[in-house]
Design a protein around this motif. Sequence first.
Motif, PDB file in Angstrom:
ATOM      1  N   ILE A 120     -40.353  64.402 -51.234  1.00 36.69           N
ATOM      2  CA  ILE A 120     -41.046  62.855 -49.971  1.00 36.69           C
ATOM      3  C   ILE A 120     -40.259  62.248 -51.003  1.00 36.69           C
ATOM      4  O   ILE A 120     -39.950  61.922 -52.370  1.00 36.69           O
ATOM      5  CB  ILE A 120     -42.316  62.932 -50.044  1.00 36.69           C
ATOM      6  N   TRP A 121     -39.065  60.767 -49.828  1.00 36.40           N
ATOM      7  CA  TRP A 121     -38.521  59.463 -50.194  1.00 36.40           C
ATOM      8  C   TRP A 121     -39.623  58.886 -49.682  1.00 36.40           C
ATOM      9  O   TRP A 121     -40.163  58.575 -48.801  1.00 36.40           O
ATOM     10  CB  TRP A 121     -37.723  59.253 -50.684  1.00 36.40           C
ATOM     11  N   ILE A 122     -39.630  57.187 -50.795  1.00 37.16           N
ATOM     12  CA  ILE A 122     -40.069  56.069 -50.290  1.00 37.16           C
ATOM     13  C   ILE A 122     -39.037  55.179 -49.884  1.00 37.16           C
ATOM     14  O   ILE A 122     -38.256  54.477 -51.377  1.00 37.16           O
ATOM     15  CB  ILE A 122     -41.548  55.541 -51.370  1.00 37.16           C
ATOM     16  N   ASN A 123     -39.186  54.590 -49.303  1.00 37.19           N
ATOM     17  CA  ASN A 123     -38.534  53.013 -48.772  1.00 37.19           C
ATOM     18  C   ASN A 123     -39.470  51.945 -48.278  1.00 37.19           C
ATOM     19  O   ASN A 123     -39.958  52.120 -48.032  1.00 37.19           O
ATOM     20  CB  ASN A 123     -37.103  52.872 -47.893  1.00 37.19           C
ATOM     21  N   LYS A 124     -39.028  50.194 -49.232  1.00 33.40           N
ATOM     22  CA  LYS A 124     -39.918  49.560 -49.221  1.00 33.40           C
ATOM     23  C   LYS A 124     -39.324  48.467 -48.445  1.00 33.40           C
ATOM     24  O   LYS A 124     -38.042  48.629 -49.308  1.00 33.40           O
ATOM     25  CB  LYS A 124     -40.705  49.031 -50.551  1.00 33.40           C
ATOM     26  N   ILE A 125     -40.364  48.364 -47.128  1.00 34.89           N
ATOM     27  CA  ILE A 125     -39.543  47.266 -46.058  1.00 34.89           C
ATOM     28  C   ILE A 125     -39.498  45.507 -46.572  1.00 34.89           C
ATOM     29  O   ILE A 125     -40.710  45.208 -46.800  1.00 34.89           O
ATOM     30  CB  ILE A 125     -40.263  47.273 -45.283  1.00 34.89           C
ATOM     31  N   ILE A 126     -38.249  45.464 -47.148  1.00 34.72           N
ATOM     32  CA  ILE A 126     -37.928  43.607 -47.106  1.00 34.72           C
ATOM     33  C   ILE A 126     -37.863  43.170 -46.373  1.00 34.72           C
ATOM     34  O   ILE A 126     -38.679  42.061 -45.931  1.00 34.72           O
ATOM     35  CB  ILE A 126     -36.919  43.598 -48.828  1.00 34.72           C
ATOM     36  N   ASN A 127     -37.320  43.330 -45.183  1.00 34.23           N
ATOM     37  CA  ASN A 127     -36.717  42.178 -44.450  1.00 34.23           C
ATOM     38  C   ASN A 127     -37.253  43.229 -42.646  1.00 34.23           C
ATOM     39  O   ASN A 127     -36.154  44.171 -42.425  1.00 34.23           O
ATOM     40  CB  ASN A 127     -35.258  42.127 -44.081  1.00 34.23           C
ATOM     41  N   TYR A 128     -37.683  42.832 -41.727  1.00 32.53           N
ATOM     42  CA  TYR A 128     -38.095  44.035 -40.490  1.00 32.53           C
ATOM     43  C   TYR A 128     -36.901  43.939 -39.564  1.00 32.53           C
ATOM     44  O   TYR A 128     -36.544  43.654 -38.702  1.00 32.53           O
ATOM     45  CB  TYR A 128     -39.432  43.487 -39.932  1.00 32.53           C
ATOM     46  N   GLU A 129     -35.971  42.776 -39.931  1.00 30.55           N
ATOM     47  CA  GLU A 129     -35.071  42.225 -38.897  1.00 30.55           C
ATOM     48  C   GLU A 129     -33.966  42.597 -38.820  1.00 30.55           C
ATOM     49  O   GLU A 129     -32.982  42.480 -38.875  1.00 30.55           O
ATOM     50  CB  GLU A 129     -34.390  40.527 -38.785  1.00 30.55           C
ATOM     51  N   GLY A 130     -33.627  43.851 -39.873  1.00 33.66           N
ATOM     52  CA  GLY A 130     -33.115  44.452 -40.958  1.00 33.66           C
ATOM     53  C   GLY A 130     -31.429  43.657 -41.935  1.00 33.66           C
ATOM     54  O   GLY A 130     -32.274  42.590 -42.340  1.00 33.66           O
ATOM     55  N   GLY A 131     -30.112  43.859 -41.915  1.00 34.36           N
ATOM     56  CA  GLY A 131     -29.421  43.112 -43.008  1.00 34.36           C
ATOM     57  C   GLY A 131     -28.550  44.472 -43.718  1.00 34.36           C
ATOM     58  O   GLY A 131     -28.992  45.318 -43.991  1.00 34.36           O
ATOM     59  N   ASP A 132     -27.981  43.782 -45.172  1.00 34.23           N
ATOM     60  CA  ASP A 132     -27.054  44.416 -45.761  1.00 34.23           C
ATOM     61  C   ASP A 132     -28.839  44.415 -46.638  1.00 34.23           C
ATOM     62  O   ASP A 132     -28.586  45.365 -48.064  1.00 34.23           O
ATOM     63  CB  ASP A 132     -26.406  43.824 -46.873  1.00 34.23           C
ATOM     64  N   ASP A 133     -29.943  43.697 -47.297  1.00 27.43           N
ATOM     65  CA  ASP A 133     -30.786  44.603 -48.022  1.00 27.43           C
ATOM     66  C   ASP A 133     -32.323  44.017 -47.182  1.00 27.43           C
ATOM     67  O   ASP A 133     -32.863  43.318 -47.488  1.00 27.43           O
ATOM     68  CB  ASP A 133     -31.546  42.912 -48.704  1.00 27.43           C
ATOM     69  N   TYR A 134     -32.113  45.206 -45.930  1.00 27.37           N
ATOM     70  CA  TYR A 134     -34.096  45.470 -45.348  1.00 27.37           C
ATOM     71  C   TYR A 134     -34.709  45.544 -45.815  1.00 27.37           C
ATOM     72  O   TYR A 134     -35.732  45.544 -45.619  1.00 27.37           O
ATOM     73  CB  TYR A 134     -33.030  45.814 -44.120  1.00 27.37           C
ATOM     74  N   ALA A 135     -34.322  46.809 -46.750  1.00 23.86           N
ATOM     75  CA  ALA A 135     -35.091  47.622 -47.966  1.00 23.86           C
ATOM     76  C   ALA A 135     -34.665  48.047 -48.769  1.00 23.86           C
ATOM     77  O   ALA A 135     -33.485  47.276 -49.272  1.00 23.86           O
ATOM     78  CB  ALA A 135     -35.637  48.770 -46.767  1.00 23.86           C
ATOM     79  N   ILE A 136     -35.743  48.521 -49.928  1.00 23.44           N
ATOM     80  CA  ILE A 136     -35.227  48.939 -51.463  1.00 23.44           C
ATOM     81  C   ILE A 136     -35.712  50.225 -51.950  1.00 23.44           C
ATOM     82  O   ILE A 136     -37.073  50.738 -50.860  1.00 23.44           O
ATOM     83  CB  ILE A 136     -35.890  47.342 -52.682  1.00 23.44           C
ATOM     84  N   ARG A 137     -35.177  51.551 -51.940  1.00 21.30           N
ATOM     85  CA  ARG A 137     -35.863  52.499 -52.442  1.00 21.30           C
ATOM     86  C   ARG A 137     -36.330  52.815 -53.541  1.00 21.30           C
ATOM     87  O   ARG A 137     -36.618  52.069 -54.782  1.00 21.30           O
ATOM     88  CB  ARG A 137     -34.655  53.551 -52.841  1.00 21.30           C
TER      89      ARG A 137
END
Length: 671
Positions: A120-137
């Motif tokens: 099981i893995w988790i990604n935290k959403i930073i930006n709901y609009e996407g892009g190069d840094d939309y989430a962090i592992r």
Amino acid sequence: MHNKLNQKKKSDIAPKDITKSFFVSLIIIIVIFTTSFWFIYNRQINQINQEHLEQIESQIIQAKKDYLKTAVDRTIVEIKQIEEFFSNKFPSDSAYVRSQVKKYIKNHIRQNTLVDSGYIWINKIINYEGGDDYAIREVHPNLPETEGQFLSTHTTDIKGNTPYLTELQGVKKYGELFFTYWFKEFKTDQISQKLSYAKLYKKYDWIVATGIYLNDIDTLIENELKHDELLGHKRNNLTLVLIGLTLLITLLIALFYKKHLTKTFRFYTSEVEKRENKLQEINDSLEQVIAKRTYQLSESEKRYKAIFRNNQSIMMLIDPTNGQITDANSAAVKFYGYDYKTLTSMSIGKINTLPTEYLSKAIQSTAKTSSVYIFKHKLASGEIRDVEVYSEAMVFEEKKLLFSIIHDISELRKTKQELVIARKKAEESDQLKTAFLANMSHEIRTPLNSILGFTDLISTPDISAKQQELYSKIINSSGEQLLRIIDDIIDISHIESNQLKVSFESVSVNDLIKEIASVFRNTLDSKPENSVESHIYIPDESKDYIIETDTLRFTQICNNLLGNALKFTDEGQIEFGYKTKYDELEFYVKDTGCGIPKDQLNLIFERFAQVTRNEYREGNGLGLSITKGLVHLLGGTMSLKSEIDQGSTFFFTIPFTGVIQVKVSKSKELN
């Protein structure tokens, strides 16, 4: 010579030749049948096998999806249980406690593995609009080196899929999704297709996900194919044996019955000859009967045409295949206003106002059985008439047609509608009168009882001066209430009979509004335990509008609406004011009372009608009806908006004649 011809005819159809042809034909039929059966059988088996494989593949994928969804849902349940445990143990909702809870959850998930294909893995959403840094592992036990790294929605796999973009769009729109992509297997360099399931945990903006590889499906399918191929060989061998046995048995039976068939053919050949002679005799007799019946039918058609042409009823013949009017009598020509040639060149759809698809259904239904319809027909003058059409299918000159008799029922329907409307109005009037009498009986009896009762009390010799003053006020108030009821009855009768006179004069709107609001505010202040606030709204204090109106009736309209708002508002506020609307002023009274149900909005302005909910509200049901009538007399219109438990707003418009500028002190407030 005749005998020789008969012998030649018999030799042409010798039983031996017939049986020989029969056996050859039988063999050909059997070969064609077995070949067709073999082809259809194999095709059907292949189709069944293909559907079976597709079903197996679908079941395997669904099982994997259920497995992944269960794992993620179980993990989210565990997260909530951990949060609940910490909230019970540490009631404080400080940032430190929240960070420790998240840390504990992450460590817990690192230890929660799936046996088949990873973690099981988790990604935290930073930006709901996407892009190069939309989430962090946040967590990935399988790839710990990726924890803390930014994820990009532009990332693609070897097939060009964008898994992170798909994941973001799915949880953003649906909160969860299944998606596939190509990824390197754990502890190997092999890249395989992977099925993943992701679900958004909105509290932390976490995407909780897991995945499973699909490379084992091909192996399972291949094994199933081998199994089906083996079964297919066995079925084919068995089928060939059964077909061979069928051919052999059929030939043996045919040879066994060969002599019997020859005798049978010889017998039926002679019988056919005899019956042909008899049929010829019957045919000659039938031709004579047909000639006679044709003559009779011709005479019948002549009589029918005479009756059809001269009949006073409207009659037409219609082709059911295309709706073409093939014939019409003189009454039809006169009724529709077209000449005979024009009418018989038209389609019934040009006359009947029914939509084409419904008219076609009616024609097809009539072609099967007689029917009666009510239609609207358009005459040459453009007039629409209601008609009753009786139609029945008939054969005329060897062609199937619809015979229609048409009756004009326009006047009958109009009379019937007028009777229905008149009856409805009479019933409504009777109900309103009954309700009004019952209501008036109660409304008039209430103040009269007060007047009579307190009159007796005030004449008692031992009452105090204070009590006497109180009883006098009650008697005076009841008298004023009785007078208002009588005034309402007089006003509504004058409005209904158009006898109410109005006197127009130029009036300043702002001054009139403030005067009415001041009187209403004094009424509120005089009430004990009042929980209602009043406000007035004037759009621009620097402008005043001049209207031509009857001041007395305008004031009566406003007082009726304000009084009605106060009656149905136990607490909250009542707002009174106006706005400009084109070449009119729109006045309004807005309250925060109980509101009016939508299904009763049309009844609120009816005479004698009261729209209340469960509790009783005093009133004779004439106030709003009088108000609407007065608004119309002053040249305006009236409307309302209302919502249950939100309040109501009554609007009425009055034409204005001009605008004047007024200097207003900045310290002046409207309340």
